[in-house]
Enzyme design. Structure first.
Site, PDB file in Angstrom:
ATOM      1  N   SER A  96     -25.320 -49.228  11.629  1.00 22.92           N
ATOM      2  CA  SER A  96     -24.664 -50.809  11.912  1.00 22.92           C
ATOM      3  C   SER A  96     -23.437 -50.827  11.862  1.00 22.92           C
ATOM      4  CB  SER A  96     -25.258 -51.857  11.018  1.00 22.92           C
ATOM      5  OG  SER A  96     -25.253 -53.273  11.216  1.00 22.92           O
ATOM      6  N   HIS A 235     -33.698 -54.966  10.977  1.00 22.75           N
ATOM      7  CA  HIS A 235     -32.595 -54.447  11.162  1.00 22.75           C
ATOM      8  C   HIS A 235     -32.413 -53.017  10.082  1.00 22.75           C
ATOM      9  CE1 HIS A 235     -28.137 -53.879  12.080  1.00 22.75           C
ATOM     10  NE2 HIS A 235     -27.945 -54.136  10.775  1.00 22.75           N
TER      11      HIS A 235
END
Length: 260
Positions: A96, A235
């Site tokens: 990320s 995620h």
């Protein structure tokens, strides 16, 4: 020893492997610290030493002011790690926000020192030259409500629930997330015509339930091979033990195939 202090401050490496053939340097997500990725060290064989980058404003650096922009972060990481990175081959793994930092550091190393990771592993992120990255830059950080960040963190997962029960930890986590987002907004990468920055292979990992990321644009960034893997989960798919095993094995294979 000033250099050593810088290293201790910036890098968490609980499983030191002085005879490793390659260093895997991990870059955590927004609001994140080094605890999860540094622990990967025990999953890898003695040929790969794993360390995780610790940015100012968290963990043992909690008293330091947060970095103001991506350039500051890149310069600190480069100045502390340069000697090590010149000594033996290295690979980067970023998740990320960490994926963008790892890219920015790799780019700086290539442009300034002709150094390149033998492999770049990007996780849960858009390609940095992608249009999809642009909306992130227009989020007005100072206007975001704390409760919205909290909701966002809860939806994403990856934050131990006991952290969110403790007021002080929760406040600091929200602040760290905001500051990391602010740094991310200072990062820009304009790809010059015909200039392919890297020649290393790039692997992109993503959670199957995560919102889709624009990965195609990675093709413009290296003359090496690009591969894409979707692993079960959202995620924070990478915190699932079964996915950790897959990642460890796959990263090991990629590094070994780089022909050290």
């Amino acid at each position: 020893w000033v250099f050593f202090l810088g290293m201790e401050k910036l890098v968490a490496c609980p499983y030191k492997k002085p005879n490793a053939l390659c260093r895997l340097i991990c870059f955590p997500w927004a609001g994140g610290g080094t605890s999860q990725l540094a622990q990967w060290g025990k999953l890898f064989s003695s040929s790969i030493e794993v360390s995780s980058i610790r940015l100012p404003g968290r963990e043992s650096r909690v008293k330091e002011p947060f970095a103001k922009d991506m350039t500051t972060i890149v310069n600190e990481i480069t100045s502390v790690l340069l000697k090590e990175l010149q000594e033996k081959p290295f690979a980067f793994f970023g998740h990320s926000f960490g994926s963008y930092i790892s890219f920015a550091v790799a780019l700086h190393l290539k442009e300034q020192y002709g150094l390149e990771p033998i492999h770049l592993f990007a996780s849960g992120a858009h390609a940095p030259n992608s249009e999809a990255f642009l909306p992130i830059k227009s989020i007005p950080v100072c206007d975001i409500e704390d409760k919205d960040i909290l909701t966002h963190l809860q939806i994403l997962g990856g934050t131990p629930s006991e952290f969110l029960q403790n007021e002080d930890i929760k406040k600091h986590l929200i602040l760290t997330f905001k500051e990391d987002l602010r740094v991310l907004q200072t990062f820009s990468f304009e790809k010059a015509e015909r200039n392919i920055p890297f020649s290393c292979d790039i692997t992109c990992f993503n959670g199957s339930e995560d919102k889709p990321h624009d990965l195609e644009a990675w093709h413009d960034l290296t003359s090496g091979d690009i591969s894409f893997y979707k692993l079960p989960g959202g995620h924070f798919y990478l915190l699932e033990p079964s996915n950790e095993i897959f990642l460890t094995k796959h990263i090991t294979r990629c590094i070994e195939n780089a022909g050290l």
